[in-house]
Enzyme design. Structure first.
Site, PDB file in Angstrom:
ATOM      1  CB  ALA A 210       0.480 -23.844  13.925  1.00  0.00           C
ATOM      2  CE  LYS A 243       4.306 -24.446  10.594  1.00  0.00           C
ATOM      3  NZ  LYS A 243       4.289 -25.634   9.803  1.00  0.00           N
TER       4      LYS A 243
HETATM    5  C1  LMR Z   1       2.485 -29.215   8.084  1.00  0.00           C
HETATM    6  O1  LMR Z   1       1.352 -29.511   8.467  1.00  0.00           O
HETATM    7  O2  LMR Z   1       2.872 -29.438   6.936  1.00  0.00           O
HETATM    8  C2  LMR Z   1       3.426 -28.516   9.024  1.00  0.00           C
HETATM    9  O3  LMR Z   1       2.808 -28.255  10.229  1.00  0.00           O
HETATM   10  C3  LMR Z   1       4.719 -29.207   9.161  1.00  0.00           C
HETATM   11  C4  LMR Z   1       4.639 -30.480   9.917  1.00  0.00           C
HETATM   12  O4  LMR Z   1       5.457 -30.674  10.818  1.00  0.00           O
HETATM   13  O5  LMR Z   1       3.784 -31.316   9.618  1.00  0.00           O
END
Ligand code: LMR
Length: 393
Positions: A210, A243
């Site tokens: 991610a 991201k």
């Molecule tokens: C996070 O971990 O803060 C991000 O990946 C956003 C989410 O959807 O949790």
């Protein structure tokens, strides 16, 4: 019917977003949800994205449906970014999804169709949504130890000891880079040892990627994934464009599956079927922008330059915070912050200390003391450092 509904547990990251918005204090600091913010606290639209949107607006002649699995050009551009230019085309199946979460969900569903009765192994800790989706699906899952909370580092011995219990056909979920929530990553030698183990066990790696480009660089952050892709016969990769392209709300993600070439057609067909059974076509706008950016040399250069500045900015904040905490604590116990990579580090504060910092200082971090480094700037780093010391962390 609807009166039978039971209240659902709130997602702790999203609940924190709401709490932050409701806090009237001017000087509050949001280190919660994993969203990049610049020094002024904004999440900007990246320049290459703006430019691609303009070009698309001028060139696009239809909003008719695209392919059920997404555009082949998007698959190819993402495969090249994740696996490198020489990725094995004859092994690749791909599915455009609704963000990285959609890619994770479809990966779980694919494994469930192909291999009922398997267990999925998840790092402890992991992104809470992994666990909540697996519980929702009533999918058998187990945690493997990952993080040494005292050392704030990967506990690789414990991880390998736990993964020794993996059975053939089990899926092992790994974070490709910038581990969420700890910020502690595997070294390439450790990735190699994991590959050996999974190979010996006949297990299937699933990589959640991610944050490619947020840690050590675009290629560096994909190195573990590439090693696994070369070594294991079957690999699932859920990649998010939220991201690294800053297109969170466009919901752009992809599930890429490597298999034996003989199983490719069946795998690709099953992936498209999965989209049809859930939401039919995945959103196309973000995927199209990403494809344009990755395949147009000028847009790509612009994007990589901005992404690199984002990455360097986060590294600088890590170093500043570690140095400030070293000075205030007169110890090196916070040096791990400069060594971790990506948006997150787990500070090691207790839930009470996290709550104290929220109430007293208006500093919001997830209850397990995960802090989003990108929520800081040069002025707020000393404020956080002082709060951390005052809270007795
Ligand atoms: C996070 O971990 O803060 C991000 O990946 C956003 C989410 O959807 O949790």
């Amino acid at each position: 019917m609807l009166s039978n509904l039971k209240p659902q547990a709130e997602d702790k990251i999203l609940a924190l977003m709401g709490q932050f918005r409701a806090d009237p204090r001017q000087n509050k600091i949001d280190l919660g949800v994993g969203v990049y913010k610049d020094a002024t606290g904004l999440t900007p639209v990246m320049r290459a994205v703006k430019a691609a949107e303009k070009q698309l607006w001028e060139a696009e002649t239809s909003k008719s449906y695209t392919a059920l699995a997404g555009e082949p050009a998007f698959h190819a551009a993402m495969a090249e970014m994740v696996f490198g230019a020489n990725y094995p085309k004859d092994r690749l199946s791909a599915l455009a999804t609704v963000g990285g979460t959609g890619a994770c969900r479809q990966a779980f569903e694919l494994a469930r169709i192909a291999n009922p009765g398997f267990t999925i192994w998840v790092s402890n800790p992991t992104w809470p949504n992994h666990l909540s989706i697996l519980s929702f699906l009533k999918q058998d899952h187990k945690l493997y130890r990952y993080f040494d909370s005292a050392a704030r580092a990967v506990d690789f011995t414990a991880m390998m000891a736990d993964l020794d219990g993996v059975k053939p056909g089990d899926v092992v979920l790994l974070h490709g880079c910038c581990h969420n929530p700890t910020g502690a990553n595997l070294t390439l030698a450790q990735w190699s040892a994991v590959a050996d183990l999974l190979e010996a066990k006949g297990a299937i790696p699933m990589i959640d990627l991610a944050y490619q480009g947020f840690g050590d660089g675009l290629d560096e952050d994909a190195a573990g994934t590439r090693l696994i892709a070369e070594r294991l016969p079957e690999v699932l990769v859920a990649a998010s464009c939220s991201k690294n392209f800053g297109i969170y709300r466009e919901r752009t993600g992809i599930l890429m599956v490597l298999s034996d070439p003989a199983d490719r057609a069946l795998t690709q067909g099953t992936l498209a079927y999965l989209n049809r059974q859930t939401y039919s076509f995945a959103p196309d706008h973000g995927a199209r922008l990403v494809t344009m950016i990755l395949t147009d040399p000028a847009l790509r250069t612009e994007w990589q330059t901005e992404l690199e500045a984002v990455r360097q900015g986060m590294l600088g904040l890590r170093e500043q915070l570690a140095a400030e905490l070293k000075r205030l604590s007169n110890s090196d116990r916070f040096d791990f912050i400069a060594q971790h990579r990506g948006m997150f580090s787990r500070l090691g504060a207790t839930p009470e200390q996290v709550e104290q910092m929220r109430i007293k200082n208006g500093i919001y971090m997830v209850g397990d003391s995960r802090l989003n480094i990108a929520g800081l700037n040069a002025e707020t780093v000393p404020i956080l450092a002082q709060a951390v010391i005052d809270a007795g962390v």
